[in-house]
Design an enzyme around this catalytic site. Sequence first.
Site, short mmCIF file in Angstrom:
data_model
loop_
_atom_site.label_atom_id
_atom_site.label_comp_id
_atom_site.label_asym_id
_atom_site.label_seq_id
_atom_site.Cartn_x
_atom_site.Cartn_y
_atom_site.Cartn_z
N LEU B 14 -61.47 -19.42 -19.11
CA LEU B 14 -60.16 -19.89 -19.75
C LEU B 14 -59.36 -20.33 -18.34
O LEU B 14 -58.40 -19.63 -18.32
CB LEU B 14 -59.22 -19.34 -20.66
N HIS B 15 -60.00 -21.31 -17.76
CA HIS B 15 -59.01 -21.93 -16.49
C HIS B 15 -58.54 -23.12 -16.43
O HIS B 15 -58.35 -23.61 -17.35
CB HIS B 15 -60.28 -21.61 -15.38
N ALA B 16 -58.25 -23.51 -15.29
CA ALA B 16 -57.51 -24.85 -15.19
C ALA B 16 -57.48 -25.98 -16.31
O ALA B 16 -56.77 -25.92 -17.04
CB ALA B 16 -57.88 -25.41 -14.02
#
Lengths: 315, 90
Positions: B14-16
Amino acid sequence: MIVTLTPNPSLDRTISVSQLLVGEVHRAGELRVDAGGKGVNVSRALAANDFATIAVLPASGAPAVEFSSRLDAAGVAHEYIDLEGAVRTNITLVADDGTTTKINEQGRVSGPADARAMLDAVERHLDGASWVVGCGSLPPGIDGSLYLDLIARAKGRGVRVAIDTSGPAFARMVAACPDLVKPNLEELEEYVGKPLVTIADVLEAARRLVRSGVGTVVVSLGEHGALGVDATTAVHANAVVDKPLSTVGAGDCLLAGYLSAVEAGASLSDAVATGVLWGAAAVALPGSRVPSPADLTGPTVRVSSSLPLDMIVNT
Amino acid sequence: MTTRTVEIGSSVGLHARPAALFVQAVNDAGVPVTICKPGGKPGPANSMLAIMALGAKHGDAVELGCEAENAGEVLDTLVALLERDLDAEK
């Protein structure tokens, strides 16, 4: 989609020398070549985090080929304006003791036709774009009206505009009321014509820009984080970087992080904090490397609940 | 408080970009939603910074919470979003 325009791009050659002696012949050590220019850096940071972006810049001939190999490796979509001699070679000499000496070329001697070609190239990508970002210095012969025209064209198409530049170009483009400007402390000091010592000083200067019609001002303050100001809110965020390696391009990563959050509908406070996160992550990386998702979990960002008005920022 | 636990489906975690799409969806929902790792301190799910600080990787479980009247419906939509490989969808 975030479109960036870099009117005065460069291939940055960083050369190691044991010791720099004026007037002497030196044997070059390690050589690194990076695709440089503020807009290019913003696009590189966005692409590294899988945000849609395209870098528009003038380039022609062999330098264009060299630029492409680097942008392709970084996964950055790009479009060139075919202007010979537009890619500068900027040289950084790094001595063993860390002293750096920079020699920056001025760029291609340009005129109104070059400016029009750049604006036309940008305009071809404005369909469906959320932001267009005009970044960096201007080549000789092109004055701040390039950014004025960029703002007008983008606004005409309903696309928001961010400008990150300095000197006379900065003062001029403010009149066209861009949605966002991201000066650093020195650039803001130059604009208001006096030294800014505390957050309170920076806040006052930023509010002056907002009163002039700029939507949001994000002032990058180096190790002191960033201050974001719009018509209703002001927010300060900073982060501590344990082992800073290189501040090159950190402000560009801050801008990229800020825009990535705004594009997702984030509040000013959240967007400034996200920008500071990206900037801090960039400082922890060598050279002009941009942070990838894994690098962004490192720094801890603090958002001040009330503005630290007395904080000294010019150190 | 209605809660849901979900494993992150995006291959990069659950990044950028997946984080941005998620934050956008939370903002679209228009009601306060919290997010945390199981047993952690809930933070605002519409904050990019909170999401990135969470550092949730592919396969990590996260807990969503909501107190709104339509909480069940809102959380089900967000769970469905997080289960997908958002990074593969461009």
